[in-house]
Design a protein around this motif. Structure first.
Motif, PDB file in Angstrom:
ATOM      1  N   SER A   1       0.850  -1.185   0.000  1.00 10.07           N
ATOM      2  CA  SER A   1       0.000   0.000   0.000  1.00 10.07           C
ATOM      3  C   SER A   1       0.890   1.241   0.000  1.00 10.07           C
ATOM      4  CB  SER A   1      -0.892   0.009   1.245  1.00 10.07           C
ATOM      5  OG  SER A   1      -0.102   0.198   2.408  1.00 10.07           O
ATOM      6  N   GLN A   2       0.254   2.398  -0.056  1.00  7.28           N
ATOM      7  CA  GLN A   2       1.016   3.641   0.015  1.00  7.28           C
ATOM      8  C   GLN A   2       1.756   3.758   1.344  1.00  7.28           C
ATOM      9  OE1 GLN A   2      -0.987   7.290  -1.494  1.00  7.28           O
ATOM     10  NE2 GLN A   2      -2.670   5.883  -2.001  1.00  7.28           N
ATOM     11  N   ALA A   3       1.233   3.135   2.371  1.00  2.70           N
ATOM     12  CA  ALA A   3       1.850   3.224   3.699  1.00  2.70           C
ATOM     13  C   ALA A   3       3.143   2.430   3.815  1.00  2.70           C
ATOM     14  CB  ALA A   3       0.857   2.752   4.764  1.00  2.70           C
ATOM     15  N   ASN A   4       3.284   1.330   3.054  1.00  5.49           N
ATOM     16  CA  ASN A   4       4.448   0.468   3.249  1.00  5.49           C
ATOM     17  C   ASN A   4       5.334   0.295   2.020  1.00  5.49           C
ATOM     18  OD1 ASN A   4       3.134  -1.513   1.623  1.00  5.49           O
ATOM     19  ND2 ASN A   4       2.130  -2.382   3.411  1.00  5.49           N
TER      20      ASN A   4
ATOM     21  N   ALA B   1      -8.890   0.115  -2.985  1.00  2.39           N
ATOM     22  CA  ALA B   1      -9.481   0.526  -1.715  1.00  2.39           C
ATOM     23  C   ALA B   1      -9.151   1.996  -1.437  1.00  2.39           C
ATOM     24  CB  ALA B   1      -8.982  -0.363  -0.585  1.00  2.39           C
ATOM     25  N   GLU B   2      -7.911   2.387  -1.661  1.00  2.00           N
ATOM     26  CA  GLU B   2      -7.508   3.789  -1.456  1.00  2.00           C
ATOM     27  C   GLU B   2      -8.185   4.705  -2.463  1.00  2.00           C
ATOM     28  OE1 GLU B   2      -3.115   2.576   0.317  1.00  2.00           O
ATOM     29  OE2 GLU B   2      -3.337   3.009  -1.805  1.00  2.00           O
TER      30      GLU B   2
ATOM     31  N   LEU C   1      -9.294   7.332  -8.401  1.00  2.00           N
ATOM     32  CA  LEU C   1      -8.325   6.447  -9.046  1.00  2.00           C
ATOM     33  C   LEU C   1      -7.119   7.212  -9.580  1.00  2.00           C
ATOM     34  CD1 LEU C   1      -7.638   3.562  -9.812  1.00  2.00           C
ATOM     35  CD2 LEU C   1      -8.944   3.879 -11.924  1.00  2.00           C
ATOM     36  N   GLY C   2      -7.336   8.322 -10.265  1.00  2.00           N
ATOM     37  CA  GLY C   2      -6.222   9.082 -10.834  1.00  2.00           C
ATOM     38  C   GLY C   2      -5.243   9.552  -9.777  1.00  2.00           C
ATOM     39  N   VAL C   3      -5.756  10.119  -8.709  1.00  2.00           N
ATOM     40  CA  VAL C   3      -4.906  10.606  -7.615  1.00  2.00           C
ATOM     41  C   VAL C   3      -4.138   9.445  -6.986  1.00  2.00           C
ATOM     42  CG1 VAL C   3      -4.947  11.600  -5.283  1.00  2.00           C
ATOM     43  CG2 VAL C   3      -6.319  12.627  -7.107  1.00  2.00           C
ATOM     44  N   THR C   4      -4.813   8.336  -6.761  1.00  2.00           N
ATOM     45  CA  THR C   4      -4.177   7.189  -6.116  1.00  2.00           C
ATOM     46  C   THR C   4      -3.067   6.614  -6.975  1.00  2.00           C
ATOM     47  OG1 THR C   4      -6.231   6.712  -4.949  1.00  2.00           O
ATOM     48  CG2 THR C   4      -4.604   4.932  -5.064  1.00  2.00           C
TER      49      THR C   4
ATOM     50  N   TYR D   1       1.028   6.432  -6.078  1.00  2.00           N
ATOM     51  CA  TYR D   1       1.896   5.252  -6.176  1.00  2.00           C
ATOM     52  C   TYR D   1       3.082   5.526  -7.092  1.00  2.00           C
ATOM     53  CZ  TYR D   1      -0.908   1.986  -3.492  1.00  2.00           C
ATOM     54  OH  TYR D   1      -1.544   1.327  -2.476  1.00  2.00           O
ATOM     55  N   LEU D   2       2.824   6.138  -8.216  1.00  2.00           N
ATOM     56  CA  LEU D   2       3.926   6.445  -9.143  1.00  2.00           C
ATOM     57  C   LEU D   2       4.930   7.402  -8.504  1.00  2.00           C
ATOM     58  CD1 LEU D   2       1.959   6.752 -12.500  1.00  2.00           C
ATOM     59  CD2 LEU D   2       3.477   4.886 -11.774  1.00  2.00           C
TER      60      LEU D   2
END
Length: 152
Positions: A93-96, A118-119, A125-128, A132-133
């Motif tokens: 996830s973004q956290a780990n 989920a995030e 979706l675009g922001v998430t 990640y990128l």
């Protein structure tokens, strides 16, 4: 939710790898951190492993993840020494994600699915995907980073 079982799955796995390789397919095997048969996998033609990161992600959420992360690092190092590419995935996830990418800069791919969607329910979706990128880019450009990263 874990890597293959050497005693039960290996004979069938070897036959499948031969079949896929005969068709020109790249093969990757899902392994648990601490897997002890990586050299055997390399010998039977596997191209990559994918480290099961579920235990790391769970430990990361609890704050005491060093042991689980080290098991992933050692597994990745052994695979690279055997000439295999290394992927990772499960519960990332973004956290780990940054913690994992910084510890294993040679990761070729990461599998992120469930957490991304989920995030995205909250942020879009675009922001998430951009988040990640950004994590991947930051880790790839950090001092000591050496892996080619692909998008989630």
């Amino acid at each position: 939710d874990h890597g293959f079982d050497r005693d039960t799955d290996f004979p069938r796995l070897q036959a499948m790898i031969r079949e896929y390789k005969a068709c020109g397919a790249r093969t990757s095997v899902f392994v648990d951190p601490g897997c002890t048969v990586i050299a055997e996998l390399a010998d039977c033609g596997v191209d990559r492993i994918e480290i099961y990161t579920g235990p790391f992600a769970q430990a990361h959420a609890g704050g005491a993840f060093e042991r689980e992360l080290e098991a992933c690092v050692v597994t990745a190092q052994h695979a690279r020494e055997c000439g295999l590419g290394v992927n990772a995935g499960h519960d990332l996830s973004q956290a780990n994600l940054a913690t994992l990418l910084q510890a294993i800069p040679t990761l070729a791919e990461v599998s992120i699915g469930h957490a991304l969607f989920a995030e995205a329910l909250y942020a879009g979706l675009g922001v998430t995907v951009r988040n990640y990128l950004d994590i991947i880019r930051r880790c790839a450009s950090a001092p000591g980073a050496g892996g080619a990263r692909q998008s989630p």
